[in-house]
Design a protein around this motif. Structure first.
Motif, PDB file in Angstrom:
ATOM      1  N   VAL A 116       1.050  -1.234  -0.027  1.00  0.00           N
ATOM      2  CA  VAL A 116       0.092  -0.077   0.079  1.00  0.00           C
ATOM      3  C   VAL A 116       0.988   1.204   0.104  1.00  0.00           C
ATOM      4  O   VAL A 116       0.487   2.290  -0.747  1.00  0.00           O
ATOM      5  CB  VAL A 116      -0.912  -0.188   1.302  1.00  0.00           C
ATOM      6  CG1 VAL A 116      -1.457   1.155   1.479  1.00  0.00           C
ATOM      7  CG2 VAL A 116      -2.029  -1.197   0.919  1.00  0.00           C
ATOM      8  N   GLN A 117       2.088   1.174   0.911  1.00  0.00           N
ATOM      9  CA  GLN A 117       2.847   2.408   0.789  1.00  0.00           C
ATOM     10  C   GLN A 117       3.676   2.554  -0.482  1.00  0.00           C
ATOM     11  O   GLN A 117       3.632   3.683  -1.079  1.00  0.00           O
ATOM     12  CB  GLN A 117       3.892   2.236   2.042  1.00  0.00           C
ATOM     13  CG  GLN A 117       3.257   2.444   3.081  1.00  0.00           C
ATOM     14  CD  GLN A 117       4.098   2.473   4.643  1.00  0.00           C
ATOM     15  OE1 GLN A 117       5.612   2.276   4.159  1.00  0.00           O
ATOM     16  NE2 GLN A 117       3.707   2.777   5.800  1.00  0.00           N
ATOM     17  N   LEU A 118       3.776   1.723  -1.185  1.00  0.00           N
ATOM     18  CA  LEU A 118       4.484   1.811  -2.417  1.00  0.00           C
ATOM     19  C   LEU A 118       3.588   1.981  -3.348  1.00  0.00           C
ATOM     20  O   LEU A 118       3.747   3.010  -4.317  1.00  0.00           O
ATOM     21  CB  LEU A 118       5.380   0.289  -2.946  1.00  0.00           C
ATOM     22  CG  LEU A 118       6.391  -0.095  -2.142  1.00  0.00           C
ATOM     23  CD1 LEU A 118       6.960  -1.396  -2.470  1.00  0.00           C
ATOM     24  CD2 LEU A 118       7.479   1.232  -2.359  1.00  0.00           C
ATOM     25  N   SER A 119       2.422   1.301  -3.517  1.00  0.00           N
ATOM     26  CA  SER A 119       1.470   1.800  -4.359  1.00  0.00           C
ATOM     27  C   SER A 119       0.817   3.331  -4.359  1.00  0.00           C
ATOM     28  O   SER A 119       0.518   4.065  -5.367  1.00  0.00           O
ATOM     29  CB  SER A 119       0.286   0.899  -4.701  1.00  0.00           C
ATOM     30  OG  SER A 119      -0.534   0.956  -3.510  1.00  0.00           O
ATOM     31  N   GLY A 120       1.124   3.884  -3.230  1.00  0.00           N
ATOM     32  CA  GLY A 120       0.282   5.178  -3.148  1.00  0.00           C
ATOM     33  C   GLY A 120       1.439   6.228  -3.334  1.00  0.00           C
ATOM     34  O   GLY A 120       0.942   7.466  -3.108  1.00  0.00           O
ATOM     35  N   GLY A 121       2.544   5.965  -3.485  1.00  0.00           N
ATOM     36  CA  GLY A 121       3.446   6.861  -3.776  1.00  0.00           C
ATOM     37  C   GLY A 121       4.155   7.582  -2.383  1.00  0.00           C
ATOM     38  O   GLY A 121       4.912   8.502  -2.302  1.00  0.00           O
ATOM     39  N   GLN A 122       3.832   6.964  -1.162  1.00  0.00           N
ATOM     40  CA  GLN A 122       4.297   7.525   0.034  1.00  0.00           C
ATOM     41  C   GLN A 122       5.694   7.290   0.178  1.00  0.00           C
ATOM     42  O   GLN A 122       6.804   8.086   0.629  1.00  0.00           O
ATOM     43  CB  GLN A 122       3.697   6.684   1.283  1.00  0.00           C
ATOM     44  CG  GLN A 122       2.120   7.293   1.277  1.00  0.00           C
ATOM     45  CD  GLN A 122       1.279   6.070   2.229  1.00  0.00           C
ATOM     46  OE1 GLN A 122       1.817   5.114   2.840  1.00  0.00           O
ATOM     47  NE2 GLN A 122       0.003   6.467   2.487  1.00  0.00           N
ATOM     48  N   LYS A 123       6.401   6.191  -0.292  1.00  0.00           N
ATOM     49  CA  LYS A 123       7.600   5.670  -0.176  1.00  0.00           C
ATOM     50  C   LYS A 123       8.091   5.156  -1.687  1.00  0.00           C
ATOM     51  O   LYS A 123       7.420   4.605  -2.393  1.00  0.00           O
ATOM     52  CB  LYS A 123       7.764   4.819   0.764  1.00  0.00           C
ATOM     53  CG  LYS A 123       7.640   5.004   2.193  1.00  0.00           C
ATOM     54  CD  LYS A 123       7.891   4.094   3.067  1.00  0.00           C
ATOM     55  CE  LYS A 123       7.871   4.457   4.495  1.00  0.00           C
ATOM     56  NZ  LYS A 123       8.317   3.398   5.424  1.00  0.00           N
ATOM     57  N   THR A 124       9.365   5.415  -1.887  1.00  0.00           N
ATOM     58  CA  THR A 124      10.051   4.832  -3.208  1.00  0.00           C
ATOM     59  C   THR A 124      10.551   3.530  -2.738  1.00  0.00           C
ATOM     60  O   THR A 124      10.560   2.599  -3.857  1.00  0.00           O
ATOM     61  CB  THR A 124      11.119   5.634  -3.559  1.00  0.00           C
ATOM     62  OG1 THR A 124      11.972   5.600  -2.645  1.00  0.00           O
ATOM     63  CG2 THR A 124      10.628   7.000  -4.157  1.00  0.00           C
ATOM     64  N   SER A 125      10.697   2.881  -1.521  1.00  0.00           N
ATOM     65  CA  SER A 125      10.943   1.407  -1.201  1.00  0.00           C
ATOM     66  C   SER A 125      10.516   1.349   0.000  1.00  0.00           C
ATOM     67  O   SER A 125      10.300   2.110   1.035  1.00  0.00           O
ATOM     68  CB  SER A 125      12.480   1.231  -1.383  1.00  0.00           C
ATOM     69  OG  SER A 125      13.254   1.953  -0.384  1.00  0.00           O
ATOM     70  N   TYR A 126      10.273  -0.023   0.448  1.00  0.00           N
ATOM     71  CA  TYR A 126       9.651  -0.400   1.812  1.00  0.00           C
ATOM     72  C   TYR A 126      10.558  -1.144   2.534  1.00  0.00           C
ATOM     73  O   TYR A 126      11.143  -2.201   1.848  1.00  0.00           O
ATOM     74  CB  TYR A 126       8.383  -0.955   1.627  1.00  0.00           C
ATOM     75  CG  TYR A 126       7.873  -1.290   2.925  1.00  0.00           C
ATOM     76  CD1 TYR A 126       7.192  -0.469   3.792  1.00  0.00           C
ATOM     77  CD2 TYR A 126       7.876  -2.831   3.276  1.00  0.00           C
ATOM     78  CE1 TYR A 126       6.653  -0.862   4.960  1.00  0.00           C
ATOM     79  CE2 TYR A 126       7.164  -3.109   4.396  1.00  0.00           C
ATOM     80  CZ  TYR A 126       6.899  -2.254   5.539  1.00  0.00           C
ATOM     81  OH  TYR A 126       6.495  -2.682   6.502  1.00  0.00           O
ATOM     82  N   ARG A 127      11.216  -0.884   3.494  1.00  0.00           N
ATOM     83  CA  ARG A 127      11.870  -1.874   4.296  1.00  0.00           C
ATOM     84  C   ARG A 127      11.263  -2.464   5.428  1.00  0.00           C
ATOM     85  O   ARG A 127      10.453  -1.777   6.261  1.00  0.00           O
ATOM     86  CB  ARG A 127      13.091  -0.899   4.878  1.00  0.00           C
ATOM     87  CG  ARG A 127      14.273  -0.592   3.635  1.00  0.00           C
ATOM     88  CD  ARG A 127      15.344   0.244   4.116  1.00  0.00           C
ATOM     89  NE  ARG A 127      16.387  -0.712   5.094  1.00  0.00           N
ATOM     90  CZ  ARG A 127      17.297  -1.529   4.610  1.00  0.00           C
ATOM     91  NH1 ARG A 127      17.486  -1.679   3.474  1.00  0.00           N
ATOM     92  NH2 ARG A 127      17.896  -2.258   5.566  1.00  0.00           N
ATOM     93  N   TYR A 128      11.177  -3.671   5.602  1.00  0.00           N
ATOM     94  CA  TYR A 128      10.623  -4.306   6.676  1.00  0.00           C
ATOM     95  C   TYR A 128      11.425  -4.108   7.882  1.00  0.00           C
ATOM     96  O   TYR A 128      12.498  -4.031   8.162  1.00  0.00           O
ATOM     97  CB  TYR A 128      10.584  -6.122   6.412  1.00  0.00           C
ATOM     98  CG  TYR A 128       9.620  -6.212   4.965  1.00  0.00           C
ATOM     99  CD1 TYR A 128       8.468  -6.390   5.287  1.00  0.00           C
ATOM    100  CD2 TYR A 128      10.419  -6.413   3.730  1.00  0.00           C
ATOM    101  CE1 TYR A 128       7.631  -6.995   4.209  1.00  0.00           C
ATOM    102  CE2 TYR A 128       9.549  -6.550   2.727  1.00  0.00           C
ATOM    103  CZ  TYR A 128       8.123  -6.934   2.889  1.00  0.00           C
ATOM    104  OH  TYR A 128       7.598  -7.152   1.663  1.00  0.00           O
ATOM    105  N   PRO A 129      10.477  -3.928   9.082  1.00  0.00           N
ATOM    106  CA  PRO A 129      10.817  -3.373  10.261  1.00  0.00           C
ATOM    107  C   PRO A 129      12.195  -4.296  10.795  1.00  0.00           C
ATOM    108  O   PRO A 129      12.953  -3.829  11.483  1.00  0.00           O
ATOM    109  CB  PRO A 129       9.786  -3.290  11.023  1.00  0.00           C
ATOM    110  CG  PRO A 129       8.727  -4.212  10.425  1.00  0.00           C
ATOM    111  CD  PRO A 129       9.161  -4.178   9.042  1.00  0.00           C
TER     112      PRO A 129
END
Length: 136
Positions: A116-129
């Motif tokens: 969701v964060q990647l598709s919404g453009g909120q982030k360019t990459s997602y790092r798992y915590p």
């Protein structure tokens, strides 16, 4: 005399992704982490050279699914082993089964959040915590 055979044509490298395709494939790779390990392997080996975003995200997804897969498989194997020990072993086996299911639920939640964060453009990459980065 016969003439020498022409050399076999070499395969051409795949065309790089456009920025939109790069974002789309990175998002899809993150959503498909719901299915353990296989989609992450496919995206890492098939698409890592086609765009910077998919390269980074597929590596992160593969690291995450390796961690979760090891936890789930180890918990299931130990659960089966302890199931043969009466009483105390059954309790330990039940707890290990719950740990395996909890790991799968955590994977589901973080894969959806990342997608969701990647598709919404909120982030360019997602790092798992919390993931051990096996692949650098």
């Amino acid at each position: 005399m016969t003439e020498p055979a022409a050399p076999a044509p070499q395969p051409q490298p795949a065309a790089p992704f456009s920025e939109a395709e790069d974002k789309q494939y990175a998002t899809l790779a993150t959503f498909l982490n719901i299915i353990l390990l296989i989609p992450a392997l496919i995206f890492y080996f098939a698409f890592k050279d086609r765009g910077p975003r998919i390269a980074e995200q597929s590596k992160e997804n593969l690291n995450w699914t390796i961690n979760i897969s090891v936890i789930v498989v180890a918990a299931w194997i130990l659960s089966i082993f302890f199931a043969f020990i009466p009483f105390v072993g059954w309790i330990i086996s039940l707890l290990l089964g719950l740990i395996a299911w909890a790991a799968l639920i955590v994977n589901l939640i973080f894969s959806i959040i990342g997608g969701v964060q990647l598709s919404g453009g909120q982030k360019t990459s997602y790092r798992y915590p919390f993931a051990i980065r096996v692949i650098k």
